[in-house]
Write an enzyme that holds these catalytic residues in place. Structure first.
Site, PDB file in Angstrom:
ATOM      1  CG  HIS A   1      -2.944   0.144  -3.286  1.00  0.00           C
ATOM      2  ND1 HIS A   1      -3.196  -1.235  -3.156  1.00  0.00           N
ATOM      3  CD2 HIS A   1      -2.494   0.525  -2.027  1.00  0.00           C
ATOM      4  CE1 HIS A   1      -2.560  -1.668  -2.000  1.00  0.00           C
ATOM      5  NE2 HIS A   1      -2.051  -0.570  -1.201  1.00  0.00           N
TER       6      HIS A   1
ATOM      7  CB  CYS B   1      -3.131   3.184   6.624  1.00  0.00           C
ATOM      8  SG  CYS B   1      -2.683   2.017   5.631  1.00  0.00           S
TER       9      CYS B   1
ATOM     10  CG  ASP C   1      -2.031   5.968   3.856  1.00  0.00           C
ATOM     11  OD1 ASP C   1      -1.002   6.590   3.951  1.00  0.00           O
ATOM     12  OD2 ASP C   1      -1.909   4.671   3.955  1.00  0.00           O
TER      13      ASP C   1
ATOM     14  CE  LYS D   1       1.339   4.068   5.061  1.00  0.00           C
ATOM     15  NZ  LYS D   1       0.276   3.445   4.689  1.00  0.00           N
TER      16      LYS D   1
ATOM     17  CG  ASP E   1      -0.271   2.400   1.157  1.00  0.00           C
ATOM     18  OD1 ASP E   1       0.729   1.884   2.095  1.00  0.00           O
ATOM     19  OD2 ASP E   1      -0.837   1.694   0.608  1.00  0.00           O
TER      20      ASP E   1
ATOM     21  CG  HIS F   1       2.521  -0.301  -1.856  1.00  0.00           C
ATOM     22  ND1 HIS F   1       2.940  -0.466  -0.507  1.00  0.00           N
ATOM     23  CD2 HIS F   1       1.069  -0.235  -1.743  1.00  0.00           C
ATOM     24  CE1 HIS F   1       2.116  -0.610   0.420  1.00  0.00           C
ATOM     25  NE2 HIS F   1       1.027  -0.599  -0.384  1.00  0.00           N
TER      26      HIS F   1
END
Ligand code: VGL
Ligand code: ZN
Length: 193
Positions: free
Chosen positions: A74, A138, A13, A99, A55, A57
């Protein structure tokens, strides 16, 4: 500690939103990016695999404050904040692992909701080196999952940075990873290997 074909580097990340100027900035995130670029080059030279997680989202992700979660928005999929930081240069052949796409699940671990384990098994990786952001979320969960799945793990102790919602969270996370059997090494130690 010699780096070879059964090793992999997992860069966790290292995205704009987790670096200075980002919406969930971690102090020193940009320096982590620079350091991991050097480590990645070394792994490439040694014939080892390299993975970079993101990351990733949806806008309605449950971890965002507006949706009842703990974090500011974020790493929204496709946004500039979700891009890997410009200090991170990745060798050809690096695999990107995304992910966190399930709105209901906060996938802190790179192994959750991804095919990372499958890719490691397929390429017969037995040991993973982990660095990136953030130490207390993470990185922590990726390392703990790697240990649970039976991989040897080396934490790159000077190529991580913590959110530290509470003072000391990063240090506690490092202790947890060590208790779970993660070894520790510095960037220089790895580059000398
Ligand atoms: C992370 C908080 C929320 C991380 C991801 O990459 O450590 N932290 N989402
Ligand atoms: Zn997140």
């Amino acid at each position: 500690m010699k780096i070879g074909e059964s090793d992999a580097l997992i860069i966790v990340d290292v995205q704009n939103d987790f670096c200075p100027g980002g919406s969930l900035a971690v102090e020193g995130g940009d320096e982590v990016a620079t350091k991991l670029s050097g480590v990645a080059t070394h792994f490439r030279v040694k014939g080892a695999r390299i993975f970079a997680t993101q990351d990733w989202h949806p806008e309605n992700h449950s971890s965002f404050k507006d949706n009842g979660g703990p974090w500011p928005p974020h790493c929204v999929a496709g946004s500039n904040g979700a891009e890997l930081h410009e200090n991170l240069s990745l060798p050809i052949g690096t695999s990107i692992v995304r992910k966190g796409s399930d709105p209901e699940v906060d996938a802190y671990s790179g192994f959750l909701d991804s095919n990372l384990e499958e890719q490691l098994r397929r390429t017969e990786v037995t040991r993973v080196f982990v660095g990136g952001l953030a130490t207390d979320y993470c990185v922590l969960n990726t390392v703990l999952d790697a240990r649970s799945l039976g991989f040897e793990v080396t934490l790159i102790t000077d190529a991580i940075a913590a959110v530290n919602v509470e003072k000391g969270d990063g240090d506690k996370a490092v202790e947890k990873m060590q208790s779970a059997g993660a070894e520790s090494a510095s960037v220089d130690e790895i580059k000398a290997a």
